[in-house]
Design a protein around this motif. Structure first.
Motif, PDB file in Angstrom:
ATOM      1  N   ASP A 155       0.829  -1.191   0.000  1.00 48.44           N
ATOM      2  CA  ASP A 155       0.000   0.000   0.000  1.00 48.44           C
ATOM      3  C   ASP A 155       0.866   1.245   0.000  1.00 48.44           C
ATOM      4  N   GLY A 156       0.890   1.957  -1.107  1.00 51.78           N
ATOM      5  CA  GLY A 156       1.676   3.180  -1.203  1.00 51.78           C
ATOM      6  C   GLY A 156       1.150   4.319  -0.360  1.00 51.78           C
ATOM      7  N   ASN A 157      -0.055   4.166   0.204  1.00 54.23           N
ATOM      8  CA  ASN A 157      -0.619   5.196   1.074  1.00 54.23           C
ATOM      9  C   ASN A 157      -0.373   4.919   2.553  1.00 54.23           C
ATOM     10  N   PHE A 158       0.213   3.777   2.862  1.00 54.05           N
ATOM     11  CA  PHE A 158       0.568   3.434   4.235  1.00 54.05           C
ATOM     12  C   PHE A 158       2.028   3.818   4.433  1.00 54.05           C
ATOM     13  N   LEU A 159       2.301   4.832   5.244  1.00 55.43           N
ATOM     14  CA  LEU A 159       3.607   5.495   5.250  1.00 55.43           C
ATOM     15  C   LEU A 159       4.560   5.016   6.331  1.00 55.43           C
ATOM     16  N   ILE A 160       4.166   4.045   7.138  1.00 59.51           N
ATOM     17  CA  ILE A 160       5.091   3.466   8.112  1.00 59.51           C
ATOM     18  C   ILE A 160       5.957   2.439   7.390  1.00 59.51           C
ATOM     19  N   PRO A 161       7.289   2.572   7.408  1.00 59.68           N
ATOM     20  CA  PRO A 161       8.139   1.602   6.706  1.00 59.68           C
ATOM     21  C   PRO A 161       7.878   0.182   7.198  1.00 59.68           C
ATOM     22  N   SER A 162       7.848  -0.772   6.261  1.00 64.77           N
ATOM     23  CA  SER A 162       7.551  -2.148   6.666  1.00 64.77           C
ATOM     24  C   SER A 162       8.277  -3.143   5.783  1.00 64.77           C
ATOM     25  N   ALA A 163       8.510  -4.308   6.378  1.00 60.22           N
ATOM     26  CA  ALA A 163       9.121  -5.436   5.683  1.00 60.22           C
ATOM     27  C   ALA A 163       8.465  -6.705   6.199  1.00 60.22           C
ATOM     28  N   PHE A 164       8.795  -7.825   5.572  1.00 59.10           N
ATOM     29  CA  PHE A 164       8.241  -9.105   6.024  1.00 59.10           C
ATOM     30  C   PHE A 164       9.306 -10.184   5.940  1.00 59.10           C
ATOM     31  N   ALA A 165       9.072 -11.273   6.673  1.00 58.52           N
ATOM     32  CA  ALA A 165      10.050 -12.358   6.733  1.00 58.52           C
ATOM     33  C   ALA A 165       9.314 -13.666   6.971  1.00 58.52           C
ATOM     34  N   ASN A 166      10.018 -14.770   6.695  1.00 63.31           N
ATOM     35  CA  ASN A 166       9.408 -16.084   6.915  1.00 63.31           C
ATOM     36  C   ASN A 166       9.482 -16.467   8.393  1.00 63.31           C
ATOM     37  N   LYS A 167       8.830 -17.563   8.709  1.00 63.04           N
ATOM     38  CA  LYS A 167       8.723 -17.977  10.108  1.00 63.04           C
ATOM     39  C   LYS A 167      10.078 -18.393  10.692  1.00 63.04           C
ATOM     40  N   THR A 168      10.976 -18.921   9.865  1.00 60.76           N
ATOM     41  CA  THR A 168      12.308 -19.295  10.354  1.00 60.76           C
ATOM     42  C   THR A 168      13.056 -18.069  10.868  1.00 60.76           C
ATOM     43  N   THR A 169      13.029 -17.004  10.073  1.00 59.47           N
ATOM     44  CA  THR A 169      13.642 -15.754  10.515  1.00 59.47           C
ATOM     45  C   THR A 169      12.924 -15.209  11.737  1.00 59.47           C
ATOM     46  N   GLY A 170      11.595 -15.359  11.735  1.00 60.53           N
ATOM     47  CA  GLY A 170      10.815 -14.889  12.874  1.00 60.53           C
ATOM     48  C   GLY A 170      11.211 -15.542  14.179  1.00 60.53           C
ATOM     49  N   GLU A 171      11.517 -16.842  14.134  1.00 62.06           N
ATOM     50  CA  GLU A 171      11.930 -17.549  15.348  1.00 62.06           C
ATOM     51  C   GLU A 171      13.253 -17.010  15.886  1.00 62.06           C
ATOM     52  N   LYS A 172      14.122 -16.553  14.988  1.00 61.30           N
ATOM     53  CA  LYS A 172      15.415 -16.021  15.420  1.00 61.30           C
ATOM     54  C   LYS A 172      15.281 -14.625  16.011  1.00 61.30           C
ATOM     55  N   ILE A 173      14.245 -13.904  15.564  1.00 65.43           N
ATOM     56  CA  ILE A 173      14.051 -12.536  16.044  1.00 65.43           C
ATOM     57  C   ILE A 173      13.265 -12.521  17.353  1.00 65.43           C
ATOM     58  N   THR A 174      12.266 -13.397  17.439  1.00 63.24           N
ATOM     59  CA  THR A 174      11.354 -13.380  18.578  1.00 63.24           C
ATOM     60  C   THR A 174      12.113 -13.561  19.895  1.00 63.24           C
TER      61      THR A 174
END
Length: 388
Positions: A155-174
């Motif tokens: 969404d080009g109208n949503f101005l908060i910077p965002s990214a996404f990642a898979n669940k494997t990366t998520g487990e390392k971050i959580t």
């Protein structure tokens, strides 16, 4: 040479390749003798680069959300997994990691004109109100295409910077706390696009709209989704170049179905204005011709006698069958207004085709050109015989 041969390239709205496809399709319509209209619109194009989160000196790759604002800063990491946590936690000026219940499906763009559910609006409103520095979404398999992981925001109208990642990366971050470095290498630029309409005036009893979206997502050449649909549309256009039936016809290669603002569709609706009531039938062709399929037709707002007429025609063709209704396509904006619609797709849309769409696996090897030809011939005769 087929239409697909000329348009089989990554072709998102606003890109140079999209413009070349517009030029080609416009020339084909003019050569066939149709009156053409070109509606120009403002839009955005997007580019990205390697993005990551740094944890204790280790970089873990992230994927920028399409049309995200760029970001390269440090911030405190805050994990949010439920709507209740989003409502209650202080996330202002923090890097927020969204997961769990909040990331099971993509969020519709802000104020999407045809469908913007309350639960999506609630999440987006909370985020915009609380103003985190940036967002990382941990996602899995997209429920309606082949992306894994998928962007929570597009969404080009949503101005908060965002990214996404898979669940494997998520487990390392959580579970991590403290300052975290995040880089989201994403860039948007102002651009322009075009919506083409090829029209044939006939006896003015009303209008039939034949449509198929011509644009693709970033990262795919979109063979099934939807170069195959454009191939069928232009075969019908060529078949009907001498048509003189009851109805006027608009052939519309929609430019924006894969764009967060569906801008080509909105331009067409605005162009029609008060003539919406004149549309007697919409035929939308999206992702037809998979090699292991038949062609499936689903109907919307068909009265019983009209449905019986169509069922009779389907019964005479062993490569056509009745399909289940689905609304994630350009027919929906007409169906919601009560216009009779036919959606045309592959019979294995839900079992096979959706897993190809929006990915690099959506290639020409998945397309059966014989099915496309039979489908275009069937729809040509359907249009000739249609009587509202």
């Amino acid at each position: 040479m087929t239409i697909i041969d000329e348009i089989l390239k990554e072709r998102p709205v606003g890109t140079d390749s999209n413009e070349k496809v517009c030029d080609f399709l416009l020339s084909k319509a003019i050569q066939a003798g149709y009156k053409t209209i070109t509606l120009q619109f403002d839009c955005k194009r997007w580019t990205k680069d390697f993005s990551y989160i740094d944890l204790d000196g280790n970089q873990y790759e992230l994927f920028p959300s399409p049309f995200s604002q760029p970001f390269e800063k440090t911030g405190d990491l805050e994990i949010v997994s439920t709507l209740e946590e989003l409502q209650n936690k202080n996330i202002t000026d923090k890097i927020v990691l969204l997961n769990g219940d909040l990331t099971q499906q993509p969020l519709q763009p802000k104020n999407f004109p045809f469908y913007y559910p309350d639960e999506h609006k609630t999440i987006i409103d909370l985020l915009e109100d609380k103003q985190p520095k940036a967002i990382i979404a941990i996602t899995g398999k997209h429920p309606m295409c082949g992306l894994n992981p998928f962007p929570l925001f597009e969404d080009g109208n949503f101005l908060i910077p965002s990214a996404f990642a898979n669940k494997t990366t998520g487990e390392k971050i959580t579970g991590r706390k403290g300052l975290t470095k995040l880089k989201i290498a994403s860039k948007t630029e102002n651009s322009v696009g075009r919506q083409i309409i090829a029209s044939k005036k006939s006896n003015g009893k009303g209008k039939i709209v034949v449509c198929a979206h011509m644009d693709s997502k970033y990262g795919t050449i979109g063979a099934i989704d939807n170069a195959a649909g454009i191939e069928v549309l232009f075969q019908i256009l060529d078949n009907l170049k001498d048509y003189n039936g009851a109805y006027d016809i608009d052939f519309v290669p929609f430019n924006g179905e894969e764009y967060y603002g569906v801008i080509g569709q909105l331009e067409y609706l605005k162009h029609n204005g008060n003539e919406k009531s004149e549309i007697k039938l919409v035929i939308n062709i999206d992702s037809p011709g998979h090699v292991a399929s038949k062609t499936a037709l689903s109907t919307y707002n068909f009265i019983d006698c009209k449905q019986t007429w169509l069922d009779t025609k389907i019964s005479k063709n062993d490569y056509i069958e009745e399909g289940s209704q689905w609304y994630a396509g350009d027919h929906a904006m007409f169906a919601f207004q009560g216009v009779p619609c036919i959606a045309v797709t592959s019979s294995n849309l839900f079992e096979t085709v959706l897993d190809l769409t929006h990915t690099s696996n959506d290639t020409i090897g998945n397309v059966d050109f014989d099915i496309l030809k039979k489908t275009s011939d069937f729809l040509t005769e359907l249009i000739k015989d249609y009587n509202d």
